[in-house]
Write an enzyme that holds these catalytic residues in place. Structure first.
Site, PDB file in Angstrom:
ATOM      1  N   TYR A 156     -11.241  17.623  12.316  1.00  0.00           N
ATOM      2  CA  TYR A 156     -10.923  16.581  13.298  1.00  0.00           C
ATOM      3  C   TYR A 156     -12.190  15.845  13.715  1.00  0.00           C
ATOM      4  CZ  TYR A 156      -9.501  14.673  17.883  1.00  0.00           C
ATOM      5  OH  TYR A 156      -9.268  13.857  18.964  1.00  0.00           O
ATOM      6  N   ALA A 158     -15.004  15.579  12.083  1.00  0.00           N
ATOM      7  CA  ALA A 158     -15.526  14.801  10.960  1.00  0.00           C
ATOM      8  C   ALA A 158     -14.713  13.527  10.751  1.00  0.00           C
ATOM      9  CB  ALA A 158     -15.513  15.655   9.698  1.00  0.00           C
ATOM     10  N   ALA A 159     -13.379  13.641  10.884  1.00  0.00           N
ATOM     11  CA  ALA A 159     -12.520  12.461  10.712  1.00  0.00           C
ATOM     12  C   ALA A 159     -12.778  11.428  11.798  1.00  0.00           C
ATOM     13  CB  ALA A 159     -11.051  12.878  10.713  1.00  0.00           C
ATOM     14  N   LYS A 160     -12.965  11.875  13.031  1.00  0.00           N
ATOM     15  CA  LYS A 160     -13.224  10.946  14.129  1.00  0.00           C
ATOM     16  C   LYS A 160     -14.598  10.294  13.984  1.00  0.00           C
ATOM     17  CE  LYS A 160      -9.393  11.265  16.493  1.00  0.00           C
ATOM     18  NZ  LYS A 160      -8.427  10.141  16.496  1.00  0.00           N
TER      19      LYS A 160
END
Length: 264
Positions: A156, A158-160
């Site tokens: 999460y 890393a995605a943000k």
């Protein structure tokens, strides 16, 4: 020339789409924009238990490209355009335990939800915004983009972080074409899900809700303002950013975390 704004009806005539708009922060954002006069469309996988007749609901799993295209086609077919796109959909369902317990599926699902869904929606709605030289895109990221919690939500975070970087790059491309792109990065928000989590912690540790809340804030390194955010706090910021009052703002990340991030 001095601009005069009607704060109570400043989004009148605007068409807004809020993803993940049936609960929590997304619901608060959708209601805030509706109260400012916008026609608001919301998406989620499941029909909301409580319906707001002012909000137009579309059922969609935006992790799937075909479902994203369905939303784009349905919105443009019915409303003709989107003036405001709030990519609020996000979240983490990965288990705690660090990198070793995370599978490829955990990573792929989290990235689909938190990064690729917004990318696909932007791609679907940007052409008509650019053609009209008008539009605002908001990406709801997280302070975890800069302050990752490695034990529980690494994919999460890393995605943000990717979403924040993508948002900045997109703003460079489309702002000269009349479309503003902004990022809002909240800290801990006391949504219904967060409340349930706090209750579980209190029960398992045999403490009060207040003590459990304090323990979570301490795990984040502290929240100087002394409490988590309410969904309405974030919604109010978004309401300002999409309004004409913010027409010189683009390419910027706005952190709303009660002072949690320890650096400037």
């Amino acid at each position: 020339m001095e601009q005069v704004f009607n704060f109570n009806d400043e989004l009148s005539g605007k068409i807004a789409l809020v993803t993940g708009g049936t609960k929590g922060t997304g619901k608060a954002i959708a209601e805030r924009l509706s109260n400012a006069g916008a026609i608001v469309i919301i998406t989620a996988r499941n029909v909301p238990k409580e319906t707001n007749k002012k909000l137009h609901f579309i059922s969609a799993d935006l992790c799937k490209p075909s479902e994203t295209q369905k939303v784009v086609s349905e919105v443009l077919g019915k409303f003709g355009r989107v003036d405001i796109l709030v990519n609020n959909l996000g979240g983490s369902e990965t288990q705690s335990g660090g990198f070793a317990v995370l599978s490829d599926q955990d990573w792929e699902q989290t990235i689909q939800t938190n990064l690729l869904a917004p990318v696909r929606l932007d791609r679907g709605f940007l052409p008509q915004m650019i053609k009209r030289r008008s539009g605002v895109i908001i990406h709801i990221a997280s302070i975890q983009g800069k302050l990752p919690l490695h034990n529980s939500t690494l994919p999460y975070a890393a995605a943000k972080a990717g979403l924040i970087n993508y948002s900045k790059g997109l703003s460079k491309e489309v702002s000269p074409k009349g479309v503003r792109v902004l990022t809002v990065s909240p800290g801990w928000i006391m949504t219904t899900s967060a409340t349930r989590m706090t209750e579980r912690i209190a029960e398992s540790s045999n403490t009060t809700i207040e003590q459990a809340t304090q323990s979570i804030m301490e795990a984040l390194g502290g929240i100087p303002i002394g409490r988590p955010a309410h969904p309405e706090d974030v919604a109010e910021l978004v309401g300002f950013l999409v309004s004409p009052r913010a027409n010189y703002l683009t390419g910027t990340e706005f952190t709303i975390d009660g002072g949690t991030i320890p650096t400037i």
